[in-house]
Design a protein around this motif. Structure first.
Motif, short mmCIF file in Angstrom:
data_model
loop_
_atom_site.label_atom_id
_atom_site.label_comp_id
_atom_site.label_asym_id
_atom_site.label_seq_id
_atom_site.Cartn_x
_atom_site.Cartn_y
_atom_site.Cartn_z
N MET A 127 0.82 -1.21 0.00
CA MET A 127 0.00 0.00 0.00
C MET A 127 0.85 1.26 0.00
O MET A 127 0.46 2.28 -0.50
N LEU A 128 2.06 1.16 0.59
CA LEU A 128 2.91 2.34 0.68
C LEU A 128 3.74 2.57 -0.58
O LEU A 128 4.24 3.65 -0.81
N ILE A 129 3.91 1.46 -1.37
CA ILE A 129 4.80 1.57 -2.52
C ILE A 129 4.21 2.48 -3.58
O ILE A 129 4.88 3.36 -4.11
N SER A 130 2.95 2.29 -3.91
CA SER A 130 2.34 3.07 -4.97
C SER A 130 2.34 4.58 -4.70
O SER A 130 2.73 5.36 -5.57
N PRO A 131 1.93 5.03 -3.49
CA PRO A 131 1.99 6.48 -3.23
C PRO A 131 3.40 7.03 -3.33
O PRO A 131 3.60 8.15 -3.81
N LEU A 132 4.39 6.25 -2.90
CA LEU A 132 5.77 6.72 -2.98
C LEU A 132 6.23 6.82 -4.43
O LEU A 132 6.95 7.75 -4.81
N ILE A 133 5.82 5.85 -5.23
CA ILE A 133 6.19 5.90 -6.65
C ILE A 133 5.53 7.09 -7.32
O ILE A 133 6.15 7.81 -8.12
N ASP A 134 4.25 7.31 -7.00
CA ASP A 134 3.55 8.47 -7.56
C ASP A 134 4.26 9.76 -7.19
O ASP A 134 4.46 10.65 -8.03
N ALA A 135 4.64 9.88 -5.91
CA ALA A 135 5.33 11.09 -5.46
C ALA A 135 6.69 11.24 -6.13
O ALA A 135 7.10 12.35 -6.50
N ALA A 136 7.39 10.10 -6.29
CA ALA A 136 8.71 10.14 -6.93
C ALA A 136 8.59 10.58 -8.39
O ALA A 136 9.41 11.38 -8.88
N LEU A 137 7.59 10.07 -9.09
CA LEU A 137 7.38 10.48 -10.48
C LEU A 137 7.04 11.96 -10.56
O LEU A 137 7.50 12.66 -11.47
N ALA A 138 6.24 12.42 -9.59
CA ALA A 138 5.94 13.85 -9.55
C ALA A 138 7.21 14.65 -9.30
O ALA A 138 7.39 15.74 -9.85
N GLY A 139 8.10 14.11 -8.46
CA GLY A 139 9.37 14.79 -8.20
C GLY A 139 10.22 14.91 -9.46
O GLY A 139 10.85 15.94 -9.71
N VAL A 140 10.24 13.84 -10.27
CA VAL A 140 10.97 13.89 -11.54
C VAL A 140 10.37 14.94 -12.46
O VAL A 140 11.09 15.72 -13.11
N LEU A 141 9.04 14.97 -12.51
CA LEU A 141 8.38 16.01 -13.31
C LEU A 141 8.74 17.39 -12.78
O LEU A 141 8.99 18.33 -13.57
N GLY A 142 8.81 17.53 -11.46
CA GLY A 142 9.20 18.81 -10.87
C GLY A 142 10.61 19.23 -11.27
O GLY A 142 10.88 20.42 -11.47
N LEU A 143 11.52 18.26 -11.37
CA LEU A 143 12.88 18.58 -11.83
C LEU A 143 12.85 19.18 -13.23
O LEU A 143 13.56 20.15 -13.52
N LEU A 144 12.04 18.57 -14.10
CA LEU A 144 11.94 19.08 -15.47
C LEU A 144 11.30 20.47 -15.50
O LEU A 144 11.75 21.36 -16.23
N VAL A 145 10.25 20.63 -14.69
CA VAL A 145 9.62 21.95 -14.60
C VAL A 145 10.60 22.97 -14.04
O VAL A 145 10.67 24.12 -14.51
N GLY A 146 11.39 22.57 -13.05
CA GLY A 146 12.39 23.47 -12.47
C GLY A 146 13.40 23.92 -13.50
O GLY A 146 13.85 25.08 -13.49
N SER A 147 13.77 23.01 -14.42
CA SER A 147 14.70 23.38 -15.49
C SER A 147 14.08 24.47 -16.36
O SER A 147 14.76 25.44 -16.75
N PHE A 148 12.79 24.33 -16.66
CA PHE A 148 12.10 25.37 -17.44
C PHE A 148 11.98 26.66 -16.64
O PHE A 148 12.10 27.76 -17.20
N LEU A 149 11.77 26.55 -15.34
CA LEU A 149 11.65 27.76 -14.51
C LEU A 149 12.94 28.57 -14.55
O LEU A 149 12.91 29.80 -14.49
N ASN A 150 14.08 27.90 -14.64
CA ASN A 150 15.34 28.63 -14.75
C ASN A 150 15.34 29.52 -15.99
O ASN A 150 15.88 30.63 -15.97
N VAL A 151 14.74 29.03 -17.07
CA VAL A 151 14.61 29.83 -18.29
C VAL A 151 13.69 31.01 -18.04
O VAL A 151 13.98 32.15 -18.41
N VAL A 152 12.54 30.74 -17.40
CA VAL A 152 11.57 31.80 -17.12
C VAL A 152 12.19 32.87 -16.23
O VAL A 152 12.03 34.08 -16.49
#
Length: 280
Positions: free
Chosen positions: A1-26
């Motif tokens: 039960m704990l694995i799926s929420p952690l994976i979801d959060a980790a994937l969101a974190g990876v997306l956040g890294l990509l968004v953060g890269s774009f924010l540097n441009v902004v």
């Protein structure tokens, strides 16, 4: 039960890294775009032709080294990893790449991770991820330039009202509406009183709009905790900078980053936690 929420959060974190890269441009380009727009408006008012310039937007020209013009390849633009692999230097000329780039990426990734960890894969989590991205960009732009662009503050304000109407964050539309009104008018009143007493401008209109946006996202009840935390943090940082003689010319410190920090604290821990943290 704990694995799926952690994976979801980790994937969101990876997306956040990509968004953060774009924010540097902004963070770097949006103020430059505003300056160009102002220059064009001034030229039109004076009846002169603005000097021709290369296209400049969030996507053009391609990202490059500011020192030598080296076009950054895709594998040199992987969030955090590329900065580490390059040891914080341009692969062409060896000029230093600021530590702030990976810090912005990591901060955005962490905020996305925490949002999904707290709210799961839901509209609320998506909303708070968007809120986090906008707040990070505003904080860094204001710190660099003392500007809080309408292109970010106003959409953030409207998004808070729309999301309240959709019921995604637990803030009702009346709370959000009056939060926006009270947020704007409270700082506007302080600004006018300070200007009347001293003849100086203590803050800018961007601060009013940012505080209004925070009111829209958190409701009018959260405004006092947010402004208290922002003021405390701002005072501590300002004193530290004065003691270390690192204040800018004029002795000012932009207030937007501290409002942003208080807003992120309210997002992660709730407005009441802010009052507890400062002993109220």
């Amino acid at each position: 039960m704990l694995i799926s929420p952690l994976i979801d959060a980790a994937l969101a974190g990876v997306l956040g890294l990509l968004v953060g890269s774009f924010l540097n441009v902004v963070i770097y380009r949006l103020p430059k775009m505003m300056e160009r727009h102002w220059a064009d408006e001034c030229a039109q008012m004076q009846g002169t032709a603005a000097p021709e310039a290369e296209p400049f937007s969030l996507v053009r020209p391609r990202s490059h080294c500011r020192q030598c013009g080296h076009a950054i390849r895709w594998y040199e633009n992987v969030p955090v990893a590329s900065w580490l692999a390059l040891r914080g230097k341009c692969s062409s000329c060896g000029s230093r790449i600021g530590l702030r780039y990976p810090v912005v990426e990591l901060a955005t990734g962490a905020l996305f991770f925490l949002a999904v960890r707290q709210w799961g894969v839901s509209p609320a989590a998506a909303a708070w991820c968007g809120f986090s991205a906008a707040i990070v960009a505003l904080a860094m732009i204001d710190w660099d330039t003392t500007l809080l662009p309408d292109d970010i503050t106003l959409p953030l304000l409207w998004a808070g009202l729309i999301i309240a109407a959709l019921g995604w964050t637990g803030v009702t539309l009346p709370q959000a509406l009056w939060g926006a009104v009270a947020g704007y008018l409270s700082l506007w009143t302080v600004y006018q009183a300070f200007k009347l007493l001293t003849g100086k401008e203590g803050m800018g209109y961007g601060d009013f709009k940012l505080f209004a946006a925070l009111g829209a996202w958190f409701g009018w009840q959260a405004l006092v905790p947010i402004i208290l935390m922002a003021s405390v943090i701002g005072a501590v940082v300002g004193i530290a900078m004065k003691v270390s003689s690192s204040l800018r010319e004029g002795g000012y410190v932009p207030f937007g980053p501290f409002l942003a920090g208080a807003g992120l604290t309210a997002m992660l821990f709730g407005p009441n936690a802010i009052l507890a943290a400062i002993g109220l």
